[in-house]
Motif scaffolding. Structure first.
Motif, PDB file in Angstrom:
ATOM      1  N   ARG A   1     -32.358   7.590 -55.917  1.00 55.75           N
ATOM      2  CA  ARG A   1     -33.377   8.537 -56.396  1.00 55.75           C
ATOM      3  C   ARG A   1     -33.660   8.382 -57.889  1.00 55.75           C
ATOM      4  O   ARG A   1     -34.754   8.695 -58.340  1.00 55.75           O
ATOM      5  N   LYS A   2     -32.671   7.884 -58.635  1.00 56.48           N
ATOM      6  CA  LYS A   2     -32.926   7.745 -60.076  1.00 56.48           C
ATOM      7  C   LYS A   2     -33.946   6.629 -60.359  1.00 56.48           C
ATOM      8  O   LYS A   2     -34.520   6.559 -61.448  1.00 56.48           O
TER       9      LYS A   2
ATOM     10  N   GLU B   1     -28.053   9.454 -55.214  1.00 52.14           N
ATOM     11  CA  GLU B   1     -28.566   9.615 -56.586  1.00 52.14           C
ATOM     12  C   GLU B   1     -28.971   8.277 -57.205  1.00 52.14           C
ATOM     13  O   GLU B   1     -29.945   8.205 -57.949  1.00 52.14           O
TER      14      GLU B   1
ATOM     15  N   ARG C   1     -33.412  12.455 -59.258  1.00 56.47           N
ATOM     16  CA  ARG C   1     -31.991  12.104 -59.287  1.00 56.47           C
ATOM     17  C   ARG C   1     -31.068  13.301 -58.988  1.00 56.47           C
ATOM     18  O   ARG C   1     -30.165  13.228 -58.167  1.00 56.47           O
ATOM     19  N   TYR C   2     -31.306  14.397 -59.689  1.00 59.15           N
ATOM     20  CA  TYR C   2     -30.405  15.551 -59.546  1.00 59.15           C
ATOM     21  C   TYR C   2     -30.967  16.651 -58.648  1.00 59.15           C
ATOM     22  O   TYR C   2     -30.421  17.759 -58.599  1.00 59.15           O
ATOM     23  N   GLY C   3     -32.062  16.342 -57.940  1.00 59.63           N
ATOM     24  CA  GLY C   3     -32.716  17.354 -57.095  1.00 59.63           C
ATOM     25  C   GLY C   3     -31.849  17.897 -55.987  1.00 59.63           C
ATOM     26  O   GLY C   3     -32.065  19.002 -55.507  1.00 59.63           O
ATOM     27  N   LYS C   4     -30.868  17.092 -55.556  1.00 59.95           N
ATOM     28  CA  LYS C   4     -30.020  17.555 -54.446  1.00 59.95           C
ATOM     29  C   LYS C   4     -28.595  17.845 -54.913  1.00 59.95           C
ATOM     30  O   LYS C   4     -27.703  18.039 -54.106  1.00 59.95           O
ATOM     31  N   SER C   5     -28.372  17.832 -56.219  1.00 59.70           N
ATOM     32  CA  SER C   5     -27.006  18.082 -56.695  1.00 59.70           C
ATOM     33  C   SER C   5     -27.001  19.117 -57.825  1.00 59.70           C
ATOM     34  O   SER C   5     -26.888  20.319 -57.568  1.00 59.70           O
TER      35      SER C   5
ATOM     36  N   LEU D   1     -34.404  16.972 -64.454  1.00 60.52           N
ATOM     37  CA  LEU D   1     -34.105  16.668 -63.049  1.00 60.52           C
ATOM     38  C   LEU D   1     -33.845  15.178 -62.849  1.00 60.52           C
ATOM     39  O   LEU D   1     -33.079  14.786 -61.977  1.00 60.52           O
ATOM     40  N   LYS D   2     -34.518  14.380 -63.665  1.00 54.20           N
ATOM     41  CA  LYS D   2     -34.369  12.934 -63.531  1.00 54.20           C
ATOM     42  C   LYS D   2     -33.216  12.390 -64.378  1.00 54.20           C
ATOM     43  O   LYS D   2     -32.979  11.189 -64.406  1.00 54.20           O
ATOM     44  N   GLY D   3     -32.555  13.289 -65.086  1.00 51.93           N
ATOM     45  CA  GLY D   3     -31.385  12.887 -65.868  1.00 51.93           C
ATOM     46  C   GLY D   3     -31.727  12.153 -67.151  1.00 51.93           C
ATOM     47  O   GLY D   3     -30.924  11.371 -67.668  1.00 51.93           O
TER      48      GLY D   3
END
Lengths: 296, 418
Positions: free
Chosen positions: A73-74, A70, B237-241, A101-103
């Motif tokens: 990916r962030k 994460e 970021r949260y695509g896999k969680s 999705l990206k927080g």
């Protein structure tokens, strides 16, 4: 910040789409050029963690991207080549969804969405369903979602596909503004897209990185390899087939002006020309172009 | 997480296909549960036919005449009254050796109480024999009491000793069913119960909304692969969680809402028209030998809970397929095959083990076990433990859900964009 690809390989059956590619990237714009099937998209997918490499690793500041998960990916923004969207969502909903999705916190997401939809000229249609969008509008929305989280690593696969010339210029300016302290990897087979904005040019052929050079030096290897030849019309085809042809232009009379890429002077009277990035690209992909001609 | 959940729910609910399928399934549910009301038939004592709501009213009046506790004395009295009809020459028509009541007498005395008399008759009829003419209670010799409950017990005992081509009851199973039967309260209470009877017969039709829900949720993961949105979402970021959790919870919420609307429609239509009367009557008035000590309301709740479990299991299974397969079409093909496999194969006449497996597939699991002798004594003997079919279904669908969900997350996380 340093993004390092170490011996990155992806094999599909017998075919190596990406073959032991190693490169270290620091903030800047990387223009990735290559013919269709050269391995650009596969490489970008691996960088974005949506495709596992067969071997090799990706490191961000010395840490494995896989282990960072994460946290890696962030920092990413990604516009894939075939951008998938949700037809029932409005542009605003789609942006807010990607923000979630990206927080990105809700309030911040709303502000960023409004701002970015303005930047990509979609403000007026922000409440319209994506279903009703043209190809260019969808592509602009794709670009907006990619930069939503102000990513440190921005990966854009064929970002200008479907954009008209004015939109392409607008896009180039947007990337130039955005690029400070960021790693931007931009793939295309439209040479002019990267010519103006890339700091580094990467040329990929058959899964291998064949050129990794600062943009300002990139054409040096083509010095004294680009020739302007003025030939009679009846000789033009013969010469075009014999050499790597950069351009062909019919003059006022029966003469044809050819731009030939060749290590040696192609014909008597040929004049050396200033090389461009497109010349370099054509020079390296002449076998692909010949294949294309053969098919045609 | 809340935002992701909201958007995932929107993705499922706003799809054109979902909207069409959900409304079509609701329309079908309405139609299927209105039909038994519309087609309900009762006969006046003069033999004239009454349909729909008027027929239900008439049925209520007839049932009122029979309401009460079915003591042995009461059953004996009712059988005697039925037999007495045949002793009057004017009431009967002789056709060779056969003696039948005249149409007028049959319509006046028998038809209004036919369901009741049939239930009494069932206790005395040999297993696997159907006696639509009520000949067994017509011809039987009565003592002071009918021995109705003894006959029931003897019939149950015969179930275990009969030769079946596909199954032999073990002693363990016999003990299990005898224990279960010992809890059945006797004497039975009788009364009007047409609504619950109709509902229990129709509930299996709720397999239609279950199929509809599976169609709607099939693209939850596979749709992302198909559209190419997987590249974007898996790189976030949260695509896999958190996204996986949001997708799973949104899917289940959608499924539960749609299914509950269908349940409310179906139960609402039937109970609003037939009435709630009879909710506390024993299940045995539908099938005299059924070994479950439940009221009609409890039996209906069990059937509906069973349907919810099938739904949850099938949604979990569909999500698993969706995360594994590349297109929602393939997910649907596998789903439909799994749901309808027993329809295509049919139950075996000789292979009991196969039948025990087929009975757990969704289509069969949606069917209530109570009305038929075959399913009401359907058990799964395990070493040291016997499970009735209802418990077995609960276990199978609970396990299916619990097993599938972790694999859903794993499959999506490992998905490779190619």
């Amino acid at each position: 910040m340093e993004l390092k690809l170490n011996e990155l390989t992806k094999q599909f059956g017998q075919k190596k789409a990406v073959d032991r590619m190693s490169i270290t990237m620091k903030p800047g714009v990387y223009g990735m050029l290559g013919a269709n099937g050269a391995g650009k998209t596969t490489l970008m997918r691996m960088i974005c963690g949506v495709l596992n490499p067969t071997s090799g690793d990706i490191f961000l500041d010395g840490n494995s991207a896989e282990n960072l998960g994460e946290d890696y990916r962030k920092l990413l923004g990604y516009l894939p080549q075939d951008f998938g969207y949700y037809p029932e969502f409005t542009a605003q909903e789609f942006m807010c969804y990607v923000a979630a999705l990206k927080g990105i916190p809700k309030q911040e997401a709303k502000i960023r969405t409004k701002e970015l939809l303005g930047v990509v000229s979609l403000s007026e249609v922000s409440n319209k369903k994506i279903r009703t969008f043209s190809g260019g509008m969808k592509q602009r929305l794709g670009i907006a979602q990619a930069v939503l989280n102000d990513p440190k690593i921005l990966v854009l696969d064929e970002p200008t596909a479907g954009l008209d010339p004015k939109e392409r210029v607008h896009f180039r300016n947007l990337i130039a503004d955005f690029s400070k302290d960021k790693i931007i990897i931009l793939s295309t087979h439209i040479v002019s897209d990267v010519e103006y904005i890339a700091d580094t040019i990467l040329i990929i052929k058959d899964g291998k990185l064949i050129i990794n050079s600062p943009a300002e030096n990139i054409t040096h290897e083509m010095d004294r390899k680009v020739w302007k030849c003025v030939v009679p019309k009846e000789k033009a085809t013969e010469i075009s087939n014999k050499f790597c042809l950069g351009n062909l232009h019919h003059g006022d009379d029966d003469a044809v002006i050819l731009r030939i890429l060749s290590d040696e002077i192609p014909i008597d009277g040929a004049i050396n020309e200033e090389p461009t990035l497109e010349d370099l690209y054509l020079y390296h992909f002449q076998s692909d172009i010949a294949k294309y001609r053969g098919i045609r | 997480m809340n935002d992701l959940f909201k958007y995932e729910f929107m993705k499922i609910a706003r799809k054109r296909m979902s909207i069409i399928v959900v409304f079509a399934s609701m329309f079908l549910t309405l139609l299927l549960f209105i039909m038994p009301v519309k087609n309900y038939i009762s006969l006046e004592r003069d033999g004239s036919q009454v349909n729909g709501v008027a027929a239900i009213q008439l049925e209520k009046e007839y049932a009122k005449e029979l309401a009460g506790t079915l003591t042995e004395e009461r059953v004996a009295k009712d059988i005697r009254e039925y037999q007495a009809l045949f002793s009057n020459r004017d009431n009967v028509i002789k056709n060779g050796n056969k003696v039948n009541l005249t149409d007028e007498i049959y319509a006046y005395y028998v038809l209004p109480h036919y369901s009741y008399l049939k239930m009494i008759d069932e206790a005395f009829v040999e297993p696997q024999i159907t006696d639509t003419g009520l000949t067994v209670i017509r011809d039987m010799q009565l003592e002071d009491y009918a021995a109705f409950y003894i006959a029931r017990a003897e019939k149950v005992e015969k179930y275990f000793t009969m030769d079946y081509s596909d199954w032999t009851y073990s002693n363990q199973e016999k003990d299990f069913w005898n224990t279960k039967n010992s809890h059945v309260e006797m004497p039975y209470e009788y009364g009007y119960h047409a609504g619950w009877k109709s509902l229990l017969q129709c509930l299996e039709l709720l397999i239609v909304p279950i199929i509809a829900i599976c169609i709607c949720v099939a693209p939850v993961f596979a749709g992302e692969y198909q559209s190419g949105a997987d590249s974007v979402i898996l790189s976030t970021r949260y695509g896999k969680s958190k996204l996986i959790k949001a997708k799973i919870s949104a899917t289940f919420l959608f499924a539960l809402i749609v299914f509950s609307i269908n349940v409310l429609l179906s139960v609402g239509i039937q109970l609003a028209t037939f009435g709630m009367d009879g909710w506390n009557l024993p299940l045995q008035i539908l099938n005299v030998t059924v070994p479950y000590n439940l009221s009609l309301l409890e039996a209906t709740i069990v059937c509906i809970a069973n349907l919810y479990l099938v739904l949850i299991g099938m949604v979990a299974f569909t999500l698993f397929l969706s995360a594994k397969m590349k297109t929602s079409f393939v997910v649907l093909v596998v789903d439909i095959l799994v749901i309808l496999l027993p329809v295509f194969m049919g139950l075996s006449g000789t292979n009991g083990i196969l039948n025990h497996i087929l009975m757990l597939f969704p289509y069969m699991s949606a069917q209530p076990v109570f009305p038929a002798d075959y399913t009401s004594y359907f058990s799964y003997p395990l070493p040291g433990l016997t499970l009735d079919i209802i418990t077995m279904r609960i276990i199978v669908y609970a396990v299916l859900s619990v097993v599938c969900i972790p694999f859903v997350g794993r499959a999506f996380k490992r998905h490779q964009v190619q």
